[in-house]
Design a protein around this motif. Structure first.
Motif, PDB file in Angstrom:
ATOM      1  N   VAL A   1      -6.286   3.506  -5.844  1.00  0.00           N
ATOM      2  CA  VAL A   1      -6.603   4.583  -4.901  1.00  0.00           C
ATOM      3  C   VAL A   1      -5.703   5.789  -5.161  1.00  0.00           C
ATOM      4  CG1 VAL A   1      -6.606   5.238  -2.460  1.00  0.00           C
ATOM      5  CG2 VAL A   1      -7.489   3.010  -3.161  1.00  0.00           C
ATOM      6  N   ALA A   2      -4.403   5.537  -5.363  1.00  0.00           N
ATOM      7  CA  ALA A   2      -3.469   6.624  -5.640  1.00  0.00           C
ATOM      8  C   ALA A   2      -3.848   7.372  -6.918  1.00  0.00           C
ATOM      9  CB  ALA A   2      -2.049   6.072  -5.747  1.00  0.00           C
ATOM     10  N   GLU A   3      -4.257   6.630  -7.952  1.00  0.00           N
ATOM     11  CA  GLU A   3      -4.650   7.268  -9.205  1.00  0.00           C
ATOM     12  C   GLU A   3      -5.908   8.119  -9.017  1.00  0.00           C
ATOM     13  OE1 GLU A   3      -4.754   8.412 -13.191  1.00  0.00           O
ATOM     14  OE2 GLU A   3      -3.138   7.611 -11.924  1.00  0.00           O
ATOM     15  N   ALA A   4      -6.862   7.622  -8.242  1.00  0.00           N
ATOM     16  CA  ALA A   4      -8.086   8.393  -7.996  1.00  0.00           C
ATOM     17  C   ALA A   4      -7.787   9.660  -7.203  1.00  0.00           C
ATOM     18  CB  ALA A   4      -9.100   7.521  -7.260  1.00  0.00           C
ATOM     19  N   VAL A   5      -6.930   9.554  -6.206  1.00  0.00           N
ATOM     20  CA  VAL A   5      -6.545  10.738  -5.424  1.00  0.00           C
ATOM     21  C   VAL A   5      -5.865  11.760  -6.328  1.00  0.00           C
ATOM     22  CG1 VAL A   5      -4.999  11.570  -3.609  1.00  0.00           C
ATOM     23  CG2 VAL A   5      -6.409   9.537  -3.223  1.00  0.00           C
ATOM     24  N   ARG A   6      -4.996  11.285  -7.229  1.00  0.00           N
ATOM     25  CA  ARG A   6      -4.321  12.211  -8.151  1.00  0.00           C
ATOM     26  C   ARG A   6      -5.325  12.942  -9.041  1.00  0.00           C
ATOM     27  NH1 ARG A   6      -3.008  12.727 -13.088  1.00  0.00           N
ATOM     28  NH2 ARG A   6      -4.003  10.755 -13.660  1.00  0.00           N
TER      29      ARG A   6
ATOM     30  N   PHE B   1      -6.234  10.879   6.610  1.00  0.00           N
ATOM     31  CA  PHE B   1      -6.626   9.470   6.553  1.00  0.00           C
ATOM     32  C   PHE B   1      -7.478   9.143   7.771  1.00  0.00           C
ATOM     33  CE2 PHE B   1      -2.718   9.692   4.120  1.00  0.00           C
ATOM     34  CZ  PHE B   1      -3.007   8.901   3.011  1.00  0.00           C
ATOM     35  N   THR B   2      -8.595   8.452   7.538  1.00  0.00           N
ATOM     36  CA  THR B   2      -9.443   7.999   8.644  1.00  0.00           C
ATOM     37  C   THR B   2      -9.831   6.544   8.409  1.00  0.00           C
ATOM     38  OG1 THR B   2     -11.416   8.845   7.517  1.00  0.00           O
ATOM     39  CG2 THR B   2     -10.389  10.289   9.138  1.00  0.00           C
ATOM     40  N   PRO B   3      -9.376   5.605   9.252  1.00  0.00           N
ATOM     41  CA  PRO B   3      -8.430   5.812  10.349  1.00  0.00           C
ATOM     42  C   PRO B   3      -7.022   6.079   9.807  1.00  0.00           C
ATOM     43  CG  PRO B   3      -8.869   3.482  10.068  1.00  0.00           C
ATOM     44  CD  PRO B   3      -9.796   4.193   9.141  1.00  0.00           C
ATOM     45  N   ALA B   4      -6.110   6.323  10.721  1.00  0.00           N
ATOM     46  CA  ALA B   4      -4.753   6.734  10.341  1.00  0.00           C
ATOM     47  C   ALA B   4      -3.940   5.542   9.863  1.00  0.00           C
ATOM     48  CB  ALA B   4      -4.064   7.411  11.519  1.00  0.00           C
ATOM     49  N   ARG B   5      -4.377   4.943   8.770  1.00  0.00           N
ATOM     50  CA  ARG B   5      -3.731   3.734   8.234  1.00  0.00           C
ATOM     51  C   ARG B   5      -3.255   4.063   6.829  1.00  0.00           C
ATOM     52  NH1 ARG B   5      -5.441  -0.748   5.307  1.00  0.00           N
ATOM     53  NH2 ARG B   5      -4.457  -2.724   5.873  1.00  0.00           N
ATOM     54  N   ARG B   6      -1.983   4.364   6.682  1.00  0.00           N
ATOM     55  CA  ARG B   6      -1.455   4.868   5.418  1.00  0.00           C
ATOM     56  C   ARG B   6      -0.964   3.754   4.487  1.00  0.00           C
ATOM     57  NH1 ARG B   6      -0.898   8.621   9.229  1.00  0.00           N
ATOM     58  NH2 ARG B   6      -1.284  10.786   8.631  1.00  0.00           N
ATOM     59  N   ALA B   7      -1.638   2.594   4.530  1.00  0.00           N
ATOM     60  CA  ALA B   7      -1.256   1.512   3.625  1.00  0.00           C
ATOM     61  C   ALA B   7      -1.412   1.933   2.173  1.00  0.00           C
ATOM     62  CB  ALA B   7      -2.110   0.273   3.899  1.00  0.00           C
ATOM     63  N   TRP B   8      -2.356   2.848   1.903  1.00  0.00           N
ATOM     64  CA  TRP B   8      -2.560   3.315   0.531  1.00  0.00           C
ATOM     65  C   TRP B   8      -1.310   3.997  -0.018  1.00  0.00           C
ATOM     66  CZ3 TRP B   8      -6.848   0.920  -0.138  1.00  0.00           C
ATOM     67  CH2 TRP B   8      -7.847   0.905   0.844  1.00  0.00           C
TER      68      TRP B   8
ATOM     69  N   LEU C   1       2.020   3.481   1.043  1.00  0.00           N
ATOM     70  CA  LEU C   1       3.304   2.836   1.270  1.00  0.00           C
ATOM     71  C   LEU C   1       4.038   2.451  -0.005  1.00  0.00           C
ATOM     72  CD1 LEU C   1       2.413   0.577   4.325  1.00  0.00           C
ATOM     73  CD2 LEU C   1       3.590   2.783   4.316  1.00  0.00           C
ATOM     74  N   ALA C   2       3.344   1.849  -0.967  1.00  0.00           N
ATOM     75  CA  ALA C   2       4.020   1.351  -2.167  1.00  0.00           C
ATOM     76  C   ALA C   2       4.218   2.432  -3.215  1.00  0.00           C
ATOM     77  CB  ALA C   2       3.223   0.193  -2.774  1.00  0.00           C
ATOM     78  N   ASN C   3       3.543   3.569  -3.067  1.00  0.00           N
ATOM     79  CA  ASN C   3       3.598   4.601  -4.100  1.00  0.00           C
ATOM     80  C   ASN C   3       3.531   5.992  -3.466  1.00  0.00           C
ATOM     81  OD1 ASN C   3       3.623   5.865  -6.563  1.00  0.00           O
ATOM     82  ND2 ASN C   3       1.558   5.256  -7.166  1.00  0.00           N
ATOM     83  N   PRO C   4       4.500   6.341  -2.603  1.00  0.00           N
ATOM     84  CA  PRO C   4       4.425   7.635  -1.915  1.00  0.00           C
ATOM     85  C   PRO C   4       4.508   8.827  -2.858  1.00  0.00           C
ATOM     86  CG  PRO C   4       6.560   6.587  -1.546  1.00  0.00           C
ATOM     87  CD  PRO C   4       5.689   5.571  -2.217  1.00  0.00           C
ATOM     88  N   GLY C   5       5.157   8.651  -4.008  1.00  0.00           N
ATOM     89  CA  GLY C   5       5.270   9.755  -4.944  1.00  0.00           C
ATOM     90  C   GLY C   5       3.937  10.241  -5.465  1.00  0.00           C
TER      91      GLY C   5
ATOM     92  N   VAL D   1      -8.421  16.470   0.969  1.00  0.00           N
ATOM     93  CA  VAL D   1      -8.796  15.162   0.436  1.00  0.00           C
ATOM     94  C   VAL D   1      -8.764  14.170   1.597  1.00  0.00           C
ATOM     95  CG1 VAL D   1      -8.232  13.332  -1.194  1.00  0.00           C
ATOM     96  CG2 VAL D   1      -7.793  15.731  -1.808  1.00  0.00           C
ATOM     97  N   ALA D   2      -9.904  13.550   1.863  1.00  0.00           N
ATOM     98  CA  ALA D   2      -9.998  12.567   2.945  1.00  0.00           C
ATOM     99  C   ALA D   2     -10.072  11.170   2.352  1.00  0.00           C
ATOM    100  CB  ALA D   2     -11.224  12.839   3.809  1.00  0.00           C
ATOM    101  N   VAL D   3      -9.189  10.274   2.821  1.00  0.00           N
ATOM    102  CA  VAL D   3      -9.176   8.884   2.370  1.00  0.00           C
ATOM    103  C   VAL D   3      -9.576   8.025   3.565  1.00  0.00           C
ATOM    104  CG1 VAL D   3      -7.825   7.027   1.355  1.00  0.00           C
ATOM    105  CG2 VAL D   3      -7.336   9.408   0.726  1.00  0.00           C
TER     106      VAL D   3
END
Length: 456
Positions: A337-342, A353-360, A362-366, A407-409
């Motif tokens: 997911v992070a790679e696709a957003v980049r 984020f919808t819903p406001a669940r930022r698990a995407w 957490l492991a790779n905030p950079g 960008v909406a995740v």
């Protein structure tokens, strides 16, 4: 009886443990929370996820010793399955003889569910190890009695319950074994009451956080079908593997309740409140492995046993085992997911984020550092929450209207909606003032780029 199953479990568990450096969202939560300070973890547990608190502290200690990324995250589970396999081998030996024990111990790490959770950074494999050795201590207590043996049994089962509350259903399975064996029912009841009393503060407090399991739906036909098929397989193995030697506790009397009761009770409870997830009762695999080992032991010849075992191992490992060790082997992949957003975004774009669940994240905030999280008020660690806090809906609307591109995740499925009105605000602003530029489905996430007309 112990070393061969443990070695097999280690080999199977370490095979492909990195899963090409993928993490699914629950593992990402473990990874991020375990990297917080102990005071920050305590602060989080006051608000959310207290049911996993003991596991978070354990993983915090692991990362303090060795911050080895996904391997360090999953290694405790690999070791736990090895310990479980060793215990199953010894249980089988004790109840049905040496060959039955060896076959049961070797079957355990090949079971599909055990292969999966041996490579996940969550508590379920650890619970299996504790329930296995709690079962061994139960047999010790039934054979010899004595307060020390019952205290040891109670301590191990309490530890299992503190790692995950639904291990208490394993205690009920043990009680059924004791009742069917007509031995030491009173000392078991006293010990079980002590375990429940020790678990009660955690259970009562976690009930105040019950909204976290709102995503669990009612059991569907596949859940019921898998349970029924597993129960029938276990029952058939029990009939085939009936021992001719009389023992104080027979293998079916121990294994069938472990296999059937925890899952069956959780399914029944889910008629009132949906709570059934198969991994919550993973330790039922202990009973299945024991029954398979005893059934194989009763086959007429060594050649038949070897052939059946080889075919079963091949089916378990290929192709299922190969697929399980790829990023596609889980419901989502936060790194994908992070790679696709980049790839889909540009520096300075807004992010919601919808819903406001930022698990995407957490492991790779950079990977999201070049984006402006428009709704975020305070980060997860700073706010003492799992996924951070968000500003009021009116502020979200104002920030979104000031951004030319967003960008909406979104979770494509599996998560409850946002009851605070923030998700509705985000959706309304995007529909009224933005157009869709691009959209992509990545595992469970739907990533959509919106822009003001002309800015795609």
């Amino acid at each position: 009886m112990a070393l061969a199953p443990a070695a097999t479990a280690l080999v199977v568990g370490l095979w492909g443990i990195r899963r090409r450096n993928s993490l699914w969202s629950d593992e990402a939560v473990t990874y991020e929370v375990a990297h917080r300070s102990t005071s920050d973890i305590w602060r989080l547990l006051a608000e959310a996820d207290v049911v996993h608190g003991l596991h978070y502290f354990l993983m915090h200690a692991v990362f303090a010793l060795w911050d080895g990324g996904p391997v360090a995250l999953r290694l405790p589970s690999v070791l736990a399955v090895a310990v479980t396999a060793a215990g199953v081998g010894l249980l089988g030996h004790r109840l049905a003889g040496p060959r039955a024990g060896l076959l049961a111990g070797l079957a355990l790490p090949l079971l599909p569910a055990m292969q999966r959770y041996a490579q996940e950074g969550r508590s379920y494999a650890l619970v299996c190890a504790l329930v296995t050795w709690g079962t061994w201590l139960l047999l010790e207590a039934l054979d010899g009695g004595g307060r020390k043996r019952w205290a040891g049994y109670g301590a191990v089962m309490l530890a299992a319950c503190l790692l995950h509350e639904f291990a208490v259903l394993g205690l009920i399975a043990h009680g059924t074994t004791v009742a069917l064996s007509r031995k030491a029912l009173r000392p078991w009841a006293v010990t079980a009451a002590a375990v429940v009393a020790g678990l009660s503060p955690l259970a009562l407090f976690s009930a105040t956080q019950s909204g976290q399991v709102a995503w669990i739906g009612a059991p569907d036909a596949s859940d019921l079908g898998v349970f029924a098929a597993t129960a029938l397989l276990g029952t058939a193995c029990a009939r085939l593997g009936r021992a001719t030697i009389r023992r104080p506790v027979s293998l079916p009397t121990l294994a069938l309740p472990l296999l059937i009761l925890p899952a069956g009770l959780l399914l029944a409870l889910s008629l009132l409140r949906p709570l059934y997830v198969d991994r919550y009762v993973l330790y039922g695999s202990i009973g299945l492995a024991l029954l398979i080992g005893a059934a194989l032991d009763r086959l007429p010849s060594r050649a038949t046993v070897a052939t059946v075992s080889l075919v079963a191992a091949t089916v378990a490992l290929l192709p299922f085992g190969l697929q399980l060790r790829t990023p596609e082997g889980r419901s989502d992949n936060v790194n994908a997911v992070a790679e696709a957003v980049r790839e889909m975004s540009a520096p300075g774009d807004g992010l919601v984020f919808t819903p406001a669940r930022r698990a995407w994240v957490l492991a790779n905030p950079g990977a999201y550092a070049h984006l402006d999280d428009l709704a975020l008020a305070s980060s997860p660690a700073a706010s003492g929450t799992l996924f951070g806090t968000e500003v009021a809906p009116a502020e979200i609307r104002a920030r979104m209207l000031a951004a030319p591109r967003i960008v909406a995740v979104a979770d494509a499925y599996g998560e409850p909606g946002d009851s605070t009105g923030r998700a509705a605000t985000k959706s309304a602003v995007l529909r009224a003032h933005f157009e869709v530029c691009d959209t992509r489905r990545v595992t469970r996430a739907q990533i959509t780029v919106y822009a003001r007309p002309g800015y795609c």
